[in-house]
Design an enzyme around this catalytic site. Structure first.
Site, PDB file in Angstrom:
ATOM      1  N   ARG B  27       6.933 -30.169   3.460  1.00 19.07           N
ATOM      2  CA  ARG B  27       6.378 -30.350   2.117  1.00 19.07           C
ATOM      3  C   ARG B  27       5.903 -29.032   1.488  1.00 19.07           C
ATOM      4  NH1 ARG B  27       2.073 -34.709   2.215  1.00 19.07           N
ATOM      5  NH2 ARG B  27       2.125 -34.689   4.497  1.00 19.07           N
ATOM      6  N   GLY B 114      -0.625 -24.014  16.664  1.00 21.79           N
ATOM      7  CA  GLY B 114      -0.436 -22.786  15.899  1.00 21.79           C
ATOM      8  C   GLY B 114      -0.702 -22.947  14.419  1.00 21.79           C
ATOM      9  N   ARG B 344      -3.356   5.431  -3.369  1.00 24.05           N
ATOM     10  CA  ARG B 344      -2.236   4.999  -2.534  1.00 24.05           C
ATOM     11  C   ARG B 344      -2.394   5.520  -1.112  1.00 24.05           C
ATOM     12  NH1 ARG B 344       2.784   6.601  -5.857  1.00 24.05           N
ATOM     13  NH2 ARG B 344       3.820   5.813  -3.974  1.00 24.05           N
ATOM     14  N   ASN B 397       5.608  16.537  -7.164  1.00 26.58           N
ATOM     15  CA  ASN B 397       5.752  16.686  -5.717  1.00 26.58           C
ATOM     16  C   ASN B 397       7.162  16.372  -5.238  1.00 26.58           C
ATOM     17  OD1 ASN B 397       4.984  14.082  -6.670  1.00 26.58           O
ATOM     18  ND2 ASN B 397       4.763  13.388  -4.572  1.00 26.58           N
TER      19      ASN B 397
END
Lengths: 476, 476, 476
Positions: B27, B114, B344, B397
């Site tokens: 589902r 699980g 980042r 860069n």
């Protein structure tokens, strides 16, 4: 929580207030005195002091205790403080103000808890009216609540009240009483002083309880009564962070509901927090994630949100703010700002201005109908009307030592990635060419251009592409 | 859900665990095996494996089934797996582990689902203690819940339990029992193997039920008992997206409430999701819309939010993060970052640094007290202390093939819209002039300037303005 | 609320609808007619008209009243309107449509309230089926609700219904009835006209009530019946802003729950609002603070959020949108966009494109696998595949008078802070050097560079640093 201009009762008699602010709040896991914890960014103590001030009470004495320096620094002389150096109960805390109280011999004194933020002006003045009208020595401010467990219950008599019974001492019958003591009181000051002289600490905790004053005054033949506040939130306080969150949520929805009654529209209130001193005009839509703080006024028919922080700003009518953070600034009618914009303090955005994504305005005036569409920083600048900023414009207002102003005339056109090195003036209807660094004033109607030699090197890219493809594919 | 360092019972006997992870979750409308659906960004299976590991169980066998490759790839050898190629009930699933179990003949084995993520270490070890203390062959982990409809009920006897009755088979009297089977068990491994040999599939579904092992062991004269978990969430699982959302909300508020107990402040929890491996110091304020993920540590007295994502970061004390996204980075004490900033991976922001709006930092070190105020990209750079970045600075860069580093010395001053073409070094206390493209190293204390010819063309703007006005008004 | 393609009953007979939209909504504190207030950004009137259209009803007449010009302007000829110039009750409102109704003599007419937005196609067609099947003159659409206080109750008889009793007129026994009148009806048009001629205003309010028509038709020997809608929300309307918020929340969670049934994942629904015409594919994750509006389609296995606004967009599968605002645009499969990005109308983002922080795309096509990583504005541009944009690129598409297009070929490499002055074409695999302003076309494979004289002035920074230190420390 509401504002009211209703005058204090007209009896020609002084009023003053004592605010108990000595508590610690151990379970908060912090060194802050409990009344300094914030509800909607305002310390609970300030909520209480605001209620006093709205009620016309200007003589206020705050009793400090735990980490008192924090409160003294915060009050900064706004009102008097006395220190309760040992914490020996509410009665003991009020005893500390004896000398201060003796300055107001013919008065009524309001006793409030510095960590019960929702006391309001209507309750204070309503209770005072009853206090005086019935000639009470003491008037307990009470509330009627569904689940009174843990609170002191009010014992009503035929003539006022006959006492307050603590939860732990209450009989099963008394435990069913739903009228409870908020911990706030009006006293005839003279009779409070009389009672303070007689409160004893002969209880298991060895503390002086202010509630005992009720019994003492009743025994001495004075009248005691209770005033039920229409706002049962007056009893709420917080002992831990969960309780504090609950206070924040209570305040949030009180304010949001009041605003809806005033014609403000909410589609989804998730993440919306509005401070108690914020005004919003009818027809304005507040979207999810909007934080309105400080002394902020928003006009009618605006759209604010999602995800704005507006603090100490004045926003005109018909303004659109989408994902904007604005601090100590002013935005005039019809401006459209966002998404992803910051207005830093001292900005004044004119009517009809359009400010687009990734723009920062700081300490600058932007004239009517000017457009700052993208990736631009306007700092320390005076910008005229009808100016068009290209993308990536930067005002270099700081040379590492001092800040200077930039002036831009009406109808000027600032090219993309222009650097304006302040102090500098761009004239009316002047142009700057894209990529120029402008270090000298540009006359009205002129074009300023700074440009280097332009060259084309053939096949440069073709060779590089081969290397990139090798790199990408791993093949020669 | 809590962490605990309490040791496993000292009996010198092995423990191991079998985790049933073969389910599909039809589902959910997805090809993912059910235990792989996430609660707060962590697959349910990992919640269960973490509980095993916190309980000191290192020998774990996962029984896979539906789309088993996904689970095998996810586990990547972290623990053993066996495949149940046909799905014929929980008993059948455990039968698949017979060979694996035979490696632990003198042990107790924990059977877990699980897709029941909230099993916790306290429950596992508490149940094990009872299991051994009472000499049980099987100990069912149970919970007592208000609405037991649909669950198997625990039948208590004078000595342990006498069985488990499924909801559909229960008598009206039995249906009132509120102690239910969580589906987790401790078995004496030898006796589990004994029972597995005797479970039959002679029921309407033709399946092998693990619950039958309880009856088999009782019939054989062994002792069976039940351990009631203090955490009734251990029974929770999800069969559809709504159930999954409920698990997420349960986990969210468990974690938020735990944090409040630890002194973290929340003004409005809307949109706040905090992962289970996140630590936040006391006195830190978390505002609305904050997502804390992965292995993130936040110090004391920070302000985080609104609208942050902080993933796998270490944030010092007293840091302010406003509308920041930060990934795999470190921020030292007292830094102020935001709004609208991205850190980042590989960024390290020094103490006292100020990073303002529309700034991206990537794989760079920013020294103490440096200021990067606006519209700047610092990538692959090593920046010293006390540096000032003007607006619009870009580190170039990447040349399309390779990435290079930029080095900036202490106290350098980088002018607006400077391009730094890596590899390049700006010396200590060096300046770059606004609008310059810097391709060569700048010595300490020098100014580098790249500027074209500057000209002014008079009346250019005046003529253009006429055209603009014609355009705007439609009149000549 | 659901969509349905089920056909209208096959009886060969016309259907039409009258929508009552004359109300004011005084407590909204606004000049907007009540049916124009919005639920999830769609006026309630449009919800009702959409339900008509989904039910196959194309002949609709809207009865306007308060501030009718607003509704007429909004409908813009989409359907006919008649004005009820005095507000004298629901019966009176329907009387205004007499002439219009007379055009459909052999038909059934549906009467709906323009401010009850949750009427749905299943209810309309289910009620029509019963209406015709049982040969009713009138079929009242009803709902069964827990707390019917304030609503008119349905009086059932052995054969259909015997009337509707208003709350204020109901006996204690009748007040217990939980089946209530939604205010929506199917009438045989001829019999409605018959009834309209006979409704009287001889009540305390002097109004004509449409409910009276039920009694009139019963008295005349016609059959009246009631159809219970499975969707009890059909009765909901709003009289004030709080009620409107409730409608929004009802709609929000109806849609979110439907989407979960369809396999969409929500981790935290706070701040999530999804419009009724939005489609989202299975396996897509919607994070907190996401606003999906207009005619938006989102593919499968996307991650959307946190904090997005997506309006009238088509998003392919596997797309990641993090803190993105996108309007009237298209994003193809596998693109990764955000955080802090705006896609303005007319943008088309190719498959596999990466758009990073602080990027604005407007009215542009971005080819597959192109990367626009930071601080860039791409406007009115056609960009090829595999292009790399450096940081800070600006397309100068506007010269103050006109807008021009920029064209960039495949595999081009646009250096940092490049200005592209449109109209301009950058060739395939061409490069532009960082900091260049490009005013002329660049051939395929070439490098275009515009650079000024580069100089180094030694010791400039050293001297400035001394001044900065004096300033900072206040010492010479």
């Amino acid at each position: 929580m509401g504002n009211t201009d209703s005058a204090v009762p007209t009896q020609n008699r002084a009023i003053c207030a004592v605010v108990l602010a000595g508590g610690q709040g151990k379970r908060m896991k912090s060194d802050l005195p409990k009344p300094m914890f914030e509800v909607l960014d305002t310390p609970m103590l300030d909520w209480v002091l605001d209620a006093c001030s709205q009620s016309g009470i200007s003589d206020v004495c705050v009793v400090t205790g735990f980490n008192h320096g924090v409160i003294e620094a915060h009050l900064d002389g706004r009102c008097e403080t006395v220190l309760q150096s040992e914490r020996r109960g509410t009665g003991h805390a009020v005893m500390m103000t004896r000398k201060w109280l003796s300055r107001f011999p013919e008065s009524d004194v309001l006793i409030l808890n510095g960590d019960a933020p929702f006391i309001d002006c209507e309750t204070i003045l309503g209770a005072l009216w009853q206090h005086r009208h019935k000639g009470n020595a003491v008037t307990v401010i009470t509330a009627s609540i569904d689940n009174p467990d843990g609170y002191g219950r009010i014992l009503r008599s035929e003539n006022g009240i006959s006492g307050i019974i603590e939860d732990r001492d209450a009989s099963p019958e008394q435990r069913k009483i739903t009228e409870i003591n908020s911990g706030a009181y009006w006293f005839d000051t003279k009779q409070l002083l009389y009672a303070l002289d007689r409160i004893k600490s002969n209880n298991s905790q060895g503390e002086y309880y202010l509630t005992d004053s009720v019994f003492i005054l009743l025994s001495a033949g004075f009248r005691a009564d209770a005033y039920i506040s229409a706002n049962s939130n007056v009893v709420l306080g917080a002992n831990d962070r969960k309780g504090l969150l609950l206070l924040n949520n209570t305040a949030r929805f009180d304010i949001i509901n009041r605003m809806m009654d005033e014609g403000v529209e909410f589609i989804c209130t998730d993440g919306v927090t509005i401070g108690k001193n914020v005004c919003v005009g009818a027809g304005t839509k507040i979207l999810q994630g909007v934080i309105l703080k400080g002394k902020t006024e928003i006009g009618e028919n605006c759209v604010v949100g999602p995800n704005c922080i507006i603090e100490n700003c004045k926003i005109g009518s018909g303004v659109v703010l989408n994902s904007v953070q604005a601090y100590d600034s002013e935005v005039e009618r019809g401006a459209r700002i966002g998404p992803f914009v910051q207005l830093r303090p001292g900005s004044r955005i004119g009517a009809g201005v359009k400010i687009g994504n990734f723009v920062e305005i700081k300490n600058s005036t932007i004239g009517e109908d000017t457009s700052v569409s993208h990736l631009t920083y306007v700092g320390d600048s005076d910008v005229g009307c009808g100016v068009n900023f290209g993308c990536g414009v930067a005002t270099a207002n700081y040379d590492g030592e001092n800040k200077y102003r930039t002036t831009i005339g009406n109808d000027a056109f600032i090219g993309c990635n222009t650097n304006l090195i302040a102090p500098v003036r761009i004239g009316n209807a002047a142009y700057t060419a894209a990529g120029s660094t402008i270090t000298k004033d540009v006359p009205d109607g002129a074009l300023a251009i700074e440009r280097g030699e332009a060259r084309v090197i053939h096949d440069y890219g073709t060779k590089r592409l081969k290397a990139r493809i090798v790199k990408r594919t791993g093949k020669q």
